[in-house]
Design an enzyme around this catalytic site. Structure first.
Site, short mmCIF file in Angstrom:
data_model
loop_
_atom_site.label_atom_id
_atom_site.label_comp_id
_atom_site.label_asym_id
_atom_site.label_seq_id
_atom_site.Cartn_x
_atom_site.Cartn_y
_atom_site.Cartn_z
N ASP A 173 -19.64 72.89 -11.07
CA ASP A 173 -18.83 73.28 -12.30
C ASP A 173 -18.44 74.77 -12.43
O ASP A 173 -19.68 75.81 -12.36
CB ASP A 173 -19.95 72.93 -13.43
CG ASP A 173 -19.94 71.39 -13.67
OD1 ASP A 173 -19.12 70.76 -13.84
OD2 ASP A 173 -21.18 70.97 -13.38
N ASP B 265 -18.20 62.48 -16.55
CA ASP B 265 -18.92 63.79 -16.62
C ASP B 265 -19.47 64.16 -17.97
O ASP B 265 -18.71 64.44 -18.95
CB ASP B 265 -18.12 65.02 -15.79
CG ASP B 265 -18.84 66.21 -15.85
OD1 ASP B 265 -19.93 66.16 -15.75
OD2 ASP B 265 -18.17 67.14 -15.30
N HIS C 105 -21.44 67.83 -7.14
CA HIS C 105 -20.48 68.19 -8.29
C HIS C 105 -20.86 69.72 -8.44
O HIS C 105 -21.93 70.08 -8.99
CB HIS C 105 -20.62 67.17 -9.47
CG HIS C 105 -19.68 67.63 -10.74
ND1 HIS C 105 -18.23 66.83 -10.59
CD2 HIS C 105 -19.88 68.24 -11.77
CE1 HIS C 105 -17.98 67.45 -11.64
NE2 HIS C 105 -18.53 68.23 -12.29
N MET D 297 -17.02 77.76 -14.38
CA MET D 297 -16.70 78.11 -15.81
C MET D 297 -16.44 79.46 -15.82
O MET D 297 -17.10 80.41 -15.44
CB MET D 297 -17.79 78.10 -16.63
CG MET D 297 -18.32 76.35 -16.51
SD MET D 297 -19.70 76.39 -17.80
CE MET D 297 -20.24 74.28 -17.21
N MET E 149 -14.00 63.69 -19.31
CA MET E 149 -15.13 64.35 -19.99
C MET E 149 -15.76 63.84 -21.09
O MET E 149 -15.16 63.30 -21.95
CB MET E 149 -14.84 65.66 -20.42
CG MET E 149 -14.45 66.79 -19.36
SD MET E 149 -15.82 67.00 -18.13
CE MET E 149 -17.30 67.62 -19.37
N MET F 255 -13.27 74.54 -14.74
CA MET F 255 -13.13 74.73 -16.10
C MET F 255 -12.86 76.32 -16.33
O MET F 255 -13.36 77.17 -16.81
CB MET F 255 -14.61 74.34 -16.98
CG MET F 255 -14.79 72.94 -16.94
SD MET F 255 -16.70 72.61 -17.45
CE MET F 255 -17.30 72.57 -15.51
N HIS G 159 -15.26 71.09 -10.22
CA HIS G 159 -14.70 70.68 -11.15
C HIS G 159 -14.46 72.16 -12.01
O HIS G 159 -15.12 73.29 -12.39
CB HIS G 159 -15.48 70.26 -12.11
CG HIS G 159 -15.23 70.03 -13.53
ND1 HIS G 159 -16.22 69.53 -14.67
CD2 HIS G 159 -14.24 70.21 -14.08
CE1 HIS G 159 -15.64 69.41 -15.81
NE2 HIS G 159 -14.39 69.84 -15.63
N SER H 157 -24.67 67.14 -10.58
CA SER H 157 -24.10 68.34 -10.94
C SER H 157 -25.24 69.51 -10.70
O SER H 157 -26.52 69.44 -11.47
CB SER H 157 -23.60 68.31 -12.32
OG SER H 157 -23.34 69.58 -12.77
C1 DX5 Z 1 -20.37 70.18 -18.31
C2 DX5 Z 1 -20.03 70.11 -16.76
C3 DX5 Z 1 -21.14 69.00 -16.46
C4 DX5 Z 1 -22.39 69.15 -16.54
C5 DX5 Z 1 -23.09 67.72 -17.08
O1 DX5 Z 1 -19.07 71.15 -18.71
O2 DX5 Z 1 -18.85 69.50 -16.45
O3 DX5 Z 1 -20.83 68.47 -14.96
O4 DX5 Z 1 -23.21 69.60 -15.42
O5 DX5 Z 1 -24.39 67.79 -17.33
P1 DX5 Z 1 -25.27 66.36 -17.95
O6 DX5 Z 1 -25.06 65.59 -16.92
O7 DX5 Z 1 -26.43 67.28 -17.93
O8 DX5 Z 1 -24.60 66.30 -19.14
ZN ZN Z 2 -18.46 68.94 -14.43
#
Ligand code: DX5
Ligand code: ZN
Length: 216
Positions: A35, A175, A33, A37, A137, A68, A66, A8
């Protein structure tokens, strides 16, 4: 088959993003990956479409995006154009999940559905055939570096059973809080794809960490 690894970039160094992408290009990682948000679905903001397009230019592996965000169906084509190969939406954010997954496939991407820690696996029963991937998750979404929720291992087992029964080919991705110890237990439970952020990028040698995860 060994587990797929999707580092990620949320935990990468944004001042040197090109350098960190190159480290992943040169590693045995399988995907990137990303993310996304929106500050509404999750209590944090990350980065958006222009950054995804820039990552696409440097990345030599598929982009595993991903989302969110609320109403993710509004952005399917935009993420396709930005270079997403796999697009994952949250079940909790979709009023018409079946249609949204179909639209993602119709746009030429693999369709993923993500479950928050509180969302039971059985809610996927009527939609599993529309999904190429289910993202479990194992932390509450929004931040990197949180601790792993133990119940996630059992959730993977339940999900594998549902996938098997329904004859679907969906991959199971996990994840949040993934390291060698949690990753091993997840792989044993049948996880196909491990996402790891802080464990990879906070290490002095991300390539070596990816190698360890690939051996699980
Ligand atoms: C959290 C994200 C993850 C995050 C994981 O909301 O979806 O992808 O980057 O980070 P680690 O591996 O540090 O928990
Ligand atoms: Zn993620």
């Amino acid at each position: 088959m060994s587990v797929l690894v999707s580092p990620s970039l949320l935990s990468a160094n944004f001042l040197h993003l090109g350098r960190d992408i190159e480290k992943i290009n040169e590693s045995r990682a399988d995907w990137f990956h990303l993310d996304i948000m929106d500050g509404v679905f999750v209590p944090n903001l990350s980065y958006g479409l222009p950054v995804v397009s820039a990552i696409k230019q440097a990345a030599r592996k598929p982009l595993d995006v991903h989302l969110m965000i609320v109403q993710p169906e509004r952005y399917i084509d935009a993420f396709r154009q930005a270079g997403a190969d796999i697009l994952t939406v949250h079940l909790e954010a979709c009023m018409h999940l079946h249609r949204t997954l179909q639209s993602i496939r119709n746009a030429g991407m693999k369709a993923g559905v993500a479950l928050n820690p509180h969302t039971p696996v059985h809610l996927l029963e009527d939609v599993i055939r529309e999904a190429d991937l289910v993202l479990v998750m194992s932390v509450n979404p929004g931040f990197g570096g949180q601790s792993f929720i133990e119940q996630s291992v059992e959730k993977v087992l339940k999900l594998k059973e549902l996938i098997c029964k329904s004859g679907s080919n969906a991959l199971v991705e996990v994840d949040g809080g993934v390291n060698v110890e949690t990753g091993r237990r997840l792989a044993e439970a049948g996880t196909d794809v491990l996402v790891a952020g802080s464990f990879v990028f906070n290490a002095p040698d991300p390539r070596a960490i990816i190698e360890e995860l690939k051996k699980l």
